[in-house]
Scaffold this motif. Structure first.
Motif, PDB file in Angstrom:
ATOM      1  N   ALA A  70       0.753  -1.005   0.144  1.00  0.00           N
ATOM      2  CA  ALA A  70       0.043  -0.204  -0.049  1.00  0.00           C
ATOM      3  C   ALA A  70       0.764   1.182  -0.006  1.00  0.00           C
ATOM      4  O   ALA A  70       1.375   2.010  -0.257  1.00  0.00           O
ATOM      5  N   THR A  71       2.098   0.991   0.443  1.00  0.00           N
ATOM      6  CA  THR A  71       2.528   2.256   0.899  1.00  0.00           C
ATOM      7  C   THR A  71       3.702   3.153  -0.588  1.00  0.00           C
ATOM      8  O   THR A  71       3.571   3.309  -0.785  1.00  0.00           O
ATOM      9  N   PHE A  73       1.725   2.918  -3.266  1.00  0.00           N
ATOM     10  CA  PHE A  73       0.740   4.497  -3.677  1.00  0.00           C
ATOM     11  C   PHE A  73       1.140   5.059  -3.571  1.00  0.00           C
ATOM     12  O   PHE A  73       0.259   6.714  -3.589  1.00  0.00           O
ATOM     13  N   SER A 104      -2.910   4.953  -9.608  1.00  0.00           N
ATOM     14  CA  SER A 104      -3.208   4.857  -8.830  1.00  0.00           C
ATOM     15  C   SER A 104      -5.276   6.439  -8.425  1.00  0.00           C
ATOM     16  O   SER A 104      -6.179   5.803  -8.510  1.00  0.00           O
ATOM     17  N   CYS A 122       0.531 -10.993  -2.223  1.00  0.00           N
ATOM     18  CA  CYS A 122      -0.725  -9.661  -1.939  1.00  0.00           C
ATOM     19  C   CYS A 122      -1.309  -9.279  -2.802  1.00  0.00           C
ATOM     20  O   CYS A 122      -0.677  -8.731  -4.101  1.00  0.00           O
ATOM     21  N   LEU A 124      -3.503  -6.405  -4.146  1.00  0.00           N
ATOM     22  CA  LEU A 124      -4.481  -5.418  -3.718  1.00  0.00           C
ATOM     23  C   LEU A 124      -5.248  -4.591  -4.921  1.00  0.00           C
ATOM     24  O   LEU A 124      -4.748  -4.575  -5.735  1.00  0.00           O
ATOM     25  N   SER A 125      -5.856  -4.286  -4.141  1.00  0.00           N
ATOM     26  CA  SER A 125      -7.266  -3.143  -5.314  1.00  0.00           C
ATOM     27  C   SER A 125      -7.021  -1.688  -4.743  1.00  0.00           C
ATOM     28  O   SER A 125      -7.824  -0.899  -2.804  1.00  0.00           O
ATOM     29  N   LEU A 126      -7.046  -0.946  -5.167  1.00  0.00           N
ATOM     30  CA  LEU A 126      -7.361   0.659  -5.049  1.00  0.00           C
ATOM     31  C   LEU A 126      -8.717   1.485  -5.783  1.00  0.00           C
ATOM     32  O   LEU A 126      -8.647   0.665  -7.853  1.00  0.00           O
ATOM     33  N   VAL A 131      -7.182   2.525  -0.875  1.00  0.00           N
ATOM     34  CA  VAL A 131      -7.223   1.000  -0.964  1.00  0.00           C
ATOM     35  C   VAL A 131      -8.669   0.567  -0.519  1.00  0.00           C
ATOM     36  O   VAL A 131      -9.295   1.653   0.967  1.00  0.00           O
ATOM     37  N   GLN A 134      -7.563  -5.783   0.767  1.00  0.00           N
ATOM     38  CA  GLN A 134      -5.364  -6.356   0.656  1.00  0.00           C
ATOM     39  C   GLN A 134      -6.135  -7.444   0.950  1.00  0.00           C
ATOM     40  O   GLN A 134      -6.532  -7.641   1.935  1.00  0.00           O
TER      41      GLN A 134
END
Ligand code: ADP
Ligand code: MG
Length: 392
Positions: A70-71, A73, A104, A122, A124-126, A131, A134
């Motif tokens: 996540a970081t 992004f 994103s 992992c 992850l969707s944004l 976010v 995850q």
């Protein structure tokens, strides 16, 4: 008097994204560069509807740890730069920590990634930079980035997009350039399910050139090798008899990065003075390699423009390398035909190769629109080949 207020971070993100993500091809470029920086030697780019509906880039690079996914992004989040001093010698394609944040912010993104150290990857969707989920996921080593519905939340930008065919062609041209910039990476490109490019990734620029241009057109190019003060120049240039009606075949790379360089363009064209027909332009795939701190890559958000410590040194290195190649070829006209063609990817591996796919349309810039003679920048025109230049 209007009140002055600081913009909220969402609007600031959209503004920043506007600079980095101009069109689908910009997304393709940033994702491919990330894959190369991650050490991938194979990458696949797929697009649907010109990249507006979907762009998927899959690599076999180092992957991202789940706790850092996540970081990646967030704006100004990067693994490639730590201190201000690192800015002086950037050896990676990315360094600004902006691309994933920008992409994103204006699309729906899915990331699937796994590192060597993790058994599970992992997912992850944004959406619009936020976010939405995850979770752990089983996946191969490396990273897949899926970008959907580009500009779905920025209608102002959406309305400036061209037809899918034009945006798709720009994506393809970008893929071709990246393939030519890193011949050690095998690049596959699929447009709406059809494979249009496959480079072998054998580290030979000649192989990448053949895959991108096709054999017939590649035969119109001759190899260049030269060096100047602190720098070397390698690649291929058009034979004077194979020059074209536009600059669309000119590709310049500095330390593995595709750049638009007026200095390199001027040096190339100067080397052909009196050798080509008026109104025709040489094509090239020219790699300049120099010390990292001899070039500033931090001058433009898309990193396609660079500033050289010495334009004159660059001009001279390119000019003499190309000129001596052309001179040698004049006395040895069949040089290209004599050298063995590289291993070509079997025809059936590439579904369709139409003639216009072999063109490399540059982005619609002033330099490519005008066919007027190019005025070289203010660097002195070399009178004679200096001793420092050695061309084998
Ligand atoms: P930059 O490339 O300038 O560092 P980005 O926003 O493009 O910024 O990416 C942020 C970070 O995410 C990178 O520094 C890198 O650590 C990680 N990253 C992005 N794409 C990949 C990838 N395909 N494989 C591994 N790591 C990646
Ligand atoms: Mg990047």
């Amino acid at each position: 008097m209007p009140h002055i207020q600081q913009l909220d971070s969402h609007v600031a993100d959209l503004i920043a994204a506007g600079e980095v993500v101009e069109r689908p091809a910009s997304v393709v470029k940033e994702l491919m560069e990330n894959a190369i920086d991650a050490g991938a030697d194979k990458l696949t780019v797929e697009i649907q509807h010109g990249g507006m509906a979907l762009i998927r880039v899959t690599d076999n690079g180092c992957g991202i740890a789940p706790e850092e996914a996540a970081t990646a992004f967030l704006r100004h989040a990067t693994s490639k730069l730590r201190t201000e001093y690192d800015l002086e010698a950037i050896g990676t394609l990315g360094f600004r920590g902006e691309a994933l944040a920008a992409i994103s912010a204006v699309s729906r993104v899915e990331l699937l990634t796994r590192t060597q150290a993790h058994e599970l990857g992992c997912a992850l969707s944004l959406e619009g930079g936020v976010v939405v989920s995850q979770e752990e996921a089983g996946c191969p080593l490396g990273t897949t980035m899926v970008v959907q519905d580009l500009f779905y939340n920025t209608p102002a930008r959406l309305k400036f997009m061209k037809k899918d065919s034009a945006e798709g062609a720009a994506c393809f041209a970008m893929v071709q350039r990246v393939a030519l910039s890193h011949p050690e990476v095998g690049v596959k490109f699929l447009r709406d399910g059809k494979q249009e490019l496959l480079t072998p990734g054998d580290g030979q620029l000649k192989s990448a050139l053949y895959a991108v241009l096709g054999r017939d057109m590649a035969l119109g190019f001759t190899p260049v090798k030269g060096s100047g003060e602190d720098m070397s120049v390698t690649g291929f240039v058009s034979l004077p008899t194979c020059c074209r009606g536009s600059r669309g075949y000119q590709h310049f790379f500095v330390n593995g990065r595709y750049v638009k360089s007026r200095t390199m363009m001027a040096a190339l064209e100067e080397a052909y003075a009196n050798q080509k027909m008026v109104g025709k332009f040489p094509g090239c795939v020219l790699h300049l390699t120099t010390r990292l701190n001899a070039v500033d890559v931090n001058v433009h958000p898309t990193k396609q423009e660079v500033k050289f410590g010495s334009d004159k040194k660059v001009f001279d290195a390119v000019y003499y390398a190309v000129k001596s190649t052309l001179e040698a070829d004049r006395t040895r006209p069949s040089a290209v035909a004599e050298s063995p063609a590289p291993r070509l990817i079997p025809k059936q591996a590439v579904d369709t190769v139409t003639p216009n796919q072999t063109t490399l349309p540059l982005r619609d810039t002033a330099a490519t629109r005008t066919a007027a003679p190019y005025v070289p920048p203010a660097v002195s025109r070399p009178a004679a080949r200096p001793a420092a230049v050695s061309v084998p």
